[in-house]
Scaffold this active site. Structure first.
Site, short mmCIF file in Angstrom:
data_model
loop_
_atom_site.label_atom_id
_atom_site.label_comp_id
_atom_site.label_asym_id
_atom_site.label_seq_id
_atom_site.Cartn_x
_atom_site.Cartn_y
_atom_site.Cartn_z
NE ARG A 122 -4.10 -1.81 0.23
CZ ARG A 122 -5.14 -1.97 1.02
NH1 ARG A 122 -4.98 -2.02 2.32
NH2 ARG A 122 -6.36 -2.06 0.52
CD GLN A 127 -2.79 6.18 -3.62
OE1 GLN A 127 -3.05 7.01 -4.48
NE2 GLN A 127 -2.69 6.47 -2.35
CG ASP A 130 -5.01 -0.89 -3.13
OD1 ASP A 130 -5.42 -2.05 -2.96
OD2 ASP A 130 -4.89 -0.06 -2.20
CB SER A 133 -8.28 0.11 -2.55
OG SER A 133 -7.46 0.14 -1.43
CE1 TYR A 227 -4.28 -3.84 4.88
CE2 TYR A 227 -1.92 -3.68 4.53
CZ TYR A 227 -3.19 -3.87 4.04
OH TYR A 227 -3.37 -4.09 2.70
#
Ligand code: NAD
Length: 378
Positions: A122, A127, A130, A133, A227
């Site tokens: 992450r 991004q 990802d 997500s 996390y």
């Protein structure tokens, strides 16, 4: 360099790993695409659209994998699918390596190089890759629609000549990507939303999407890499005690709490559900990893003293058109990272490539998976 896109075969899966609109980004770097006939059908991407975008449509798996260097999928291959992959091909998909060790063994016996979306770090450079997500965004949104549909009440405040309707009260537990999207969606529907998460950073994130953050005054263990850490038994017991009254006052509870690589934390006990009003709804997004609610049964809806507890795993598969288009962008972004001069050339010195590789040419590269495989069977 040729990328193959099969049809997803697991029951209920309607997504496809690549959509026609993403082909331009791939052809720009010399990647040609073959799609199995009907691969995008359930997500409403017909074969003709892939062809119009420059892809070849294959009529059999044999044809699909002919000359392919890389295969992009959504869900991990079944063992049968793994057997169809040509030796030495590269694979990009969700893999959950620590769960399906048989699959890891099978892929490695076929000298495959496998990249797992769950392992993409992450970091900001990653991004666009990802997929956790992008798919969690879909799940968080859909969870609220399911709850709103099941509830016998309105979500918004209504002031009408026939009386005033009070807005629904929604509680979101776990404000990661899915939880934040659930908050935003419930707010758009007009509910009064509160939320809780163990990560200190979640407080501001929750407020920024319009919910009240529940201040429980508990000291949580901090995790790594953004996390959450697993919390102690005492913490979870205390959390349950303090959250109970908020659960009881809610019409809808959306649970979306997870700790990577572990069983989902148990946040809503049966006793807490017993305190809720009949007709209330719990949607448990953690159902696939054991559930945040004690009453959750994976793949089922349980009604307990009038409260509906809905297990919601893989919700992204139920909105396949947009879930696939977001996933496809994650795929093409990752492919752009591992293709150099029109050839598949993953640079394992690159942090993203290194961390997301589970298997490299048949040898297990992901340390935790390797030690799981080496552990002698009890
Ligand atoms: P996740 O699915 O692993 O977990 C969901 C949420 O559950 C997390 O917010 C976690 O803190 C929470 N949780 C765990 N135990 C809990 C408990 N006992 N009680 C209440 N909540 C609990 O999380 P995710 O959606 O993958 O996101 C994790 C973090 O990563 C978030 O901070 C997110 O903003 C961040 N993130 C960063 C990037 C990036 O920088 N590229 C991308 C995506 C997510």
């Amino acid at each position: 360099m040729r990328l193959a896109v099969p049809r997803e075969v697991r029951p209920g899966e309607q997504r496809v790993a690549l959509v026609p609109a993403e082909l331009t980004r791939l052809s720009a770097i010399g990647v040609e695409v073959t799609v199995l006939r009907g691969a995008g059908q359930l997500a409403l991407y017909p074969d003709e659209d892939y062809e119009a975008a420059g892809a070849t449509v294959a009529t059999s798996e044999g044809e699909l994998y002919e000359g392919a260097d890389l295969v992009a999928k959504v869900l991990p291959p079944t063992l049968e699918e793994a057997d169809q992959l040509p030796e030495g091909i590269a694979l990009l998909s969700f893999l959950v390596p620590s769960v399906d060790l048989d699959l890891v063994r099978r892929l490695s016996s076929r000298k495959i190089t496998a990249f797992s979306f769950e392992l993409v770090p992450r970091i900001s450079r990653a991004q666009a890759m990802d997929a956790l997500s992008s798919q969690a965004t879909v799940a968080g949104y859909k969870a609220v629609l399911i709850a709103a549909n099941r509830l016998t009440k309105f979500f918004p405040l209504f002031m009408t000549a026939a009386g005033t309707v009070r807005p629904a009260r929604v509680l979101v537990m776990g404000a990661g990507v899915a939880g934040l999207q659930a908050i935003a969606t419930a707010r758009r529907l007009g509910a009064v939303v509160s939320a809780y998460d163990v990560r200190p950073a979640a407080r501001e994130e929750v407020k920024s999407v319009g919910a009240a953050f529940l201040e429980l005054g508990l000291e949580a263990q901090e995790g790594a890499g953004g996390y959450a850490a697993a919390q102690s038994e005492e913490f979870l017991a205390r959390q349950q005690e303090m959250i109970g009254q908020h659960v009881a006052a809610s019409d809808v509870v959306i649970t979306a709490a997870a700790v990577p690589g572990r069983r989902a934390p148990l946040l809503v006990s049966t006793a807490m559900v017993s305190q809720m009003r009949p007709g209330s709804v719990i949607v448990d997004l953690a159902a696939g990893s054991g559930g945040n609610c004690e009453l959750t049964r994976d793949g089922e809806e349980v009604t307990w003293q009038g409260v509906h507890v809905i297990a919601a795993a893989e919700l992204a598969a139920s909105m396949p058109t947009h879930a696939s288009s977001l996933y496809a962008r994650n795929v093409s972004s990752f492919v752009r990272l591992i293709v150099k001069d029109g050839r598949l050339a993953p640079d394992f010195e690159d942090e993203i490539v290194d961390k997301s590789a589970v298997i490299i040419s048949g040898s297990v590269h992901h340390e935790p998976t390797r030690s799981d495989l080496e552990e002698p069977k009890a």
